[in-house]
Scaffold this motif. Sequence first.
Motif, PDB file in Angstrom:
ATOM      1  N   ALA A 167     -10.856  11.266  -4.059  1.00  0.00           N
ATOM      2  CA  ALA A 167     -11.339  11.453  -2.694  1.00  0.00           C
ATOM      3  C   ALA A 167     -10.230  12.121  -1.892  1.00  0.00           C
ATOM      4  CB  ALA A 167     -11.717  10.111  -2.061  1.00  0.00           C
ATOM      5  N   VAL A 168     -10.570  12.526  -0.686  1.00  0.00           N
ATOM      6  CA  VAL A 168      -9.586  13.084   0.256  1.00  0.00           C
ATOM      7  C   VAL A 168      -9.430  12.073   1.377  1.00  0.00           C
ATOM      8  CG1 VAL A 168      -9.074  14.925   1.897  1.00  0.00           C
ATOM      9  CG2 VAL A 168     -10.188  15.474  -0.288  1.00  0.00           C
ATOM     10  N   TYR A 169      -8.181  11.660   1.620  1.00  0.00           N
ATOM     11  CA  TYR A 169      -7.906  10.731   2.711  1.00  0.00           C
ATOM     12  C   TYR A 169      -7.910  11.509   4.021  1.00  0.00           C
ATOM     13  CZ  TYR A 169      -5.798   7.086   5.511  1.00  0.00           C
ATOM     14  OH  TYR A 169      -5.566   6.143   6.478  1.00  0.00           O
ATOM     15  N   LEU A 170      -8.690  11.027   4.991  1.00  0.00           N
ATOM     16  CA  LEU A 170      -8.838  11.727   6.268  1.00  0.00           C
ATOM     17  C   LEU A 170      -8.083  11.054   7.401  1.00  0.00           C
ATOM     18  CD1 LEU A 170     -12.650  12.496   5.988  1.00  0.00           C
ATOM     19  CD2 LEU A 170     -10.734  14.041   5.522  1.00  0.00           C
ATOM     20  N   GLY A 171      -7.516   9.898   7.144  1.00  0.00           N
ATOM     21  CA  GLY A 171      -6.853   9.147   8.193  1.00  0.00           C
ATOM     22  C   GLY A 171      -7.747   8.027   8.685  1.00  0.00           C
ATOM     23  N   GLU A 172      -7.160   7.104   9.426  1.00  0.00           N
ATOM     24  CA  GLU A 172      -7.896   5.986  10.009  1.00  0.00           C
ATOM     25  C   GLU A 172      -8.759   5.248   8.983  1.00  0.00           C
ATOM     26  OE1 GLU A 172      -9.737   6.962  13.752  1.00  0.00           O
ATOM     27  OE2 GLU A 172      -8.087   8.317  14.266  1.00  0.00           O
ATOM     28  N   GLU A 173      -8.184   5.075   7.779  1.00  0.00           N
ATOM     29  CA  GLU A 173      -8.851   4.324   6.695  1.00  0.00           C
ATOM     30  C   GLU A 173     -10.194   4.924   6.283  1.00  0.00           C
ATOM     31  OE1 GLU A 173      -7.282   1.765   4.986  1.00  0.00           O
ATOM     32  OE2 GLU A 173      -5.618   2.500   6.205  1.00  0.00           O
ATOM     33  N   LEU A 174     -10.303   6.260   6.312  1.00  0.00           N
ATOM     34  CA  LEU A 174     -11.530   6.960   5.971  1.00  0.00           C
ATOM     35  C   LEU A 174     -11.246   8.028   4.917  1.00  0.00           C
ATOM     36  CD1 LEU A 174     -14.507   6.984   7.016  1.00  0.00           C
ATOM     37  CD2 LEU A 174     -13.817   8.880   8.498  1.00  0.00           C
ATOM     38  N   VAL A 175     -12.157   8.179   3.947  1.00  0.00           N
ATOM     39  CA  VAL A 175     -12.039   9.230   2.938  1.00  0.00           C
ATOM     40  C   VAL A 175     -13.320  10.052   2.890  1.00  0.00           C
ATOM     41  CG1 VAL A 175     -10.452   7.922   1.443  1.00  0.00           C
ATOM     42  CG2 VAL A 175     -12.927   7.813   1.006  1.00  0.00           C
ATOM     43  N   MET A 215       0.849  -1.190   0.000  1.00  0.00           N
ATOM     44  CA  MET A 215       0.000   0.000   0.000  1.00  0.00           C
ATOM     45  C   MET A 215       0.889   1.246   0.000  1.00  0.00           C
ATOM     46  SD  MET A 215      -2.958   0.876   2.741  1.00  0.00           S
ATOM     47  CE  MET A 215      -4.229   2.015   2.354  1.00  0.00           C
ATOM     48  N   GLN A 216       0.599   2.170  -0.895  1.00  0.00           N
ATOM     49  CA  GLN A 216       1.354   3.423  -0.970  1.00  0.00           C
ATOM     50  C   GLN A 216       1.106   4.234   0.305  1.00  0.00           C
ATOM     51  OE1 GLN A 216       0.413   5.667  -4.472  1.00  0.00           O
ATOM     52  NE2 GLN A 216       1.707   7.376  -3.922  1.00  0.00           N
ATOM     53  N   ALA A 217       2.147   4.905   0.780  1.00  0.00           N
ATOM     54  CA  ALA A 217       2.008   5.711   1.996  1.00  0.00           C
ATOM     55  C   ALA A 217       1.119   6.920   1.721  1.00  0.00           C
ATOM     56  CB  ALA A 217       3.377   6.165   2.478  1.00  0.00           C
ATOM     57  N   ILE A 218       0.112   7.082   2.551  1.00  0.00           N
ATOM     58  CA  ILE A 218      -0.769   8.244   2.436  1.00  0.00           C
ATOM     59  C   ILE A 218      -0.892   8.900   3.797  1.00  0.00           C
ATOM     60  CG2 ILE A 218      -2.106   7.640   0.404  1.00  0.00           C
ATOM     61  CD1 ILE A 218      -4.171   6.350   2.128  1.00  0.00           C
ATOM     62  N   GLU A 219      -1.107  10.207   3.743  1.00  0.00           N
ATOM     63  CA  GLU A 219      -1.273  10.991   4.966  1.00  0.00           C
ATOM     64  C   GLU A 219      -2.646  11.654   4.950  1.00  0.00           C
ATOM     65  OE1 GLU A 219       2.024  13.670   5.990  1.00  0.00           O
ATOM     66  OE2 GLU A 219       2.997  12.906   4.171  1.00  0.00           O
ATOM     67  N   PRO A 220      -3.196  11.931   6.131  1.00  0.00           N
ATOM     68  CA  PRO A 220      -4.445  12.687   6.159  1.00  0.00           C
ATOM     69  C   PRO A 220      -4.282  13.997   5.385  1.00  0.00           C
ATOM     70  CG  PRO A 220      -3.986  11.781   8.316  1.00  0.00           C
ATOM     71  CD  PRO A 220      -2.761  11.541   7.467  1.00  0.00           C
ATOM     72  N   GLY A 221      -5.233  14.245   4.512  1.00  0.00           N
ATOM     73  CA  GLY A 221      -5.201  15.445   3.668  1.00  0.00           C
ATOM     74  C   GLY A 221      -4.776  15.161   2.240  1.00  0.00           C
ATOM     75  N   ALA A 262     -16.461   7.715   3.661  1.00  0.00           N
ATOM     76  CA  ALA A 262     -16.535   6.314   3.241  1.00  0.00           C
ATOM     77  C   ALA A 262     -15.264   5.601   3.684  1.00  0.00           C
ATOM     78  CB  ALA A 262     -16.680   6.223   1.725  1.00  0.00           C
ATOM     79  N   PRO A 263     -15.364   4.317   3.958  1.00  0.00           N
ATOM     80  CA  PRO A 263     -14.156   3.556   4.249  1.00  0.00           C
ATOM     81  C   PRO A 263     -13.229   3.570   3.020  1.00  0.00           C
ATOM     82  CG  PRO A 263     -16.116   2.313   4.868  1.00  0.00           C
ATOM     83  CD  PRO A 263     -16.576   3.504   4.093  1.00  0.00           C
ATOM     84  N   PHE A 264     -11.939   3.668   3.264  1.00  0.00           N
ATOM     85  CA  PHE A 264     -10.981   3.693   2.162  1.00  0.00           C
ATOM     86  C   PHE A 264     -11.148   2.465   1.277  1.00  0.00           C
ATOM     87  CE2 PHE A 264      -6.965   2.909   0.073  1.00  0.00           C
ATOM     88  CZ  PHE A 264      -6.690   4.152  -0.481  1.00  0.00           C
ATOM     89  N   ALA A 265     -11.398   1.316   1.867  1.00  0.00           N
ATOM     90  CA  ALA A 265     -11.553   0.082   1.088  1.00  0.00           C
ATOM     91  C   ALA A 265     -12.737   0.170   0.126  1.00  0.00           C
ATOM     92  CB  ALA A 265     -11.711  -1.117   2.022  1.00  0.00           C
ATOM     93  N   ASP A 266     -13.823   0.836   0.533  1.00  0.00           N
ATOM     94  CA  ASP A 266     -14.976   1.017  -0.362  1.00  0.00           C
ATOM     95  C   ASP A 266     -14.640   1.973  -1.499  1.00  0.00           C
ATOM     96  OD1 ASP A 266     -16.346  -0.673   1.319  1.00  0.00           O
ATOM     97  OD2 ASP A 266     -17.664   0.884   2.141  1.00  0.00           O
ATOM     98  N   PHE A 267     -13.853   2.995  -1.202  1.00  0.00           N
ATOM     99  CA  PHE A 267     -13.425   3.948  -2.229  1.00  0.00           C
ATOM    100  C   PHE A 267     -12.513   3.264  -3.246  1.00  0.00           C
ATOM    101  CE2 PHE A 267      -9.583   6.393  -3.343  1.00  0.00           C
ATOM    102  CZ  PHE A 267     -10.128   7.264  -4.284  1.00  0.00           C
ATOM    103  N   ALA A 268     -11.497   2.582  -2.776  1.00  0.00           N
ATOM    104  CA  ALA A 268     -10.494   2.003  -3.674  1.00  0.00           C
ATOM    105  C   ALA A 268     -10.973   0.705  -4.313  1.00  0.00           C
ATOM    106  CB  ALA A 268      -9.192   1.757  -2.911  1.00  0.00           C
TER     107      ALA A 268
END
Length: 176
Positions: free
Chosen positions: A21-29, A1-7, A48-54
Motif C-alpha cells: 500500500a501507499v502510506y498517505l499520512g494520518e494513519e491512512l493508506v 512502530m517503524q517511522a513512515i512518511e506520507p508517500g 483504508a485505515p493503516f490498522a486495517d491494512f497492517a
Amino acid sequence: MQAIEPGNVVRVHRGLYDHYAVYLGEELVLQLGGAGLKDKAAASIHYAPFADFAKQDAFGVVDLPGQDLAATVERAIWLCENPPPVNYHLLAHNCEHVARWCATGTAESHQVRDALRVNAAFSVGGVFAVANRPDSLWALIGTVALLLLGLIAKWFSDRDARRFAKYIHENYPGSA
C-alpha cells in the motif's frame, strides 16, 4: 512502530505473499484490496485505515531510491479518485503494481517477476532432465505443462498490464 512518511510504500507479509500500500499520512493508506482471498474480483483501489491494512502483522517500508514522496501521494490520490477499469489480477494488476506505480510511475510487481523466473528455472531444469533421460515421458509432460503454464500466465499478465498502462497514459495528467 517503524517511522513512515506520507508517500512511503509499505508492505506486510501475509504468508505466501506480501501486501503493499501507499502510506498517505494520518494513519491512512491507499491499497488495492478489501476483498477476501476467495473474492479477489471484488477488490478495489481505495483508502483504508493503516490498522486495517497492517492488521497485527509487522510492516516494512519499501526502499525506492530517488522516490519523490509528494509525487507518490499525488498519484495515489489521483488513482483513488480515477480508478482504472481493470479488475484485480494476480499477475498483472495487484496491490504491488498499484503501489509501485504510485511511487515510480511504473506498474510492476517484483513478486510476480520473481515467481515467473522460478517457473522458467524449473522449466529449464525439466528440459535438462528430459535431455538426460529422454525415455521419461512424465518428465517431458511435466516440463511441457510447466512451460505452457508460464507462457499462458505471462501472456495474460502482459495483456492486463498493458490495459492498466494504457489507462494511465490516456488519463493521468502529465503522462506522455
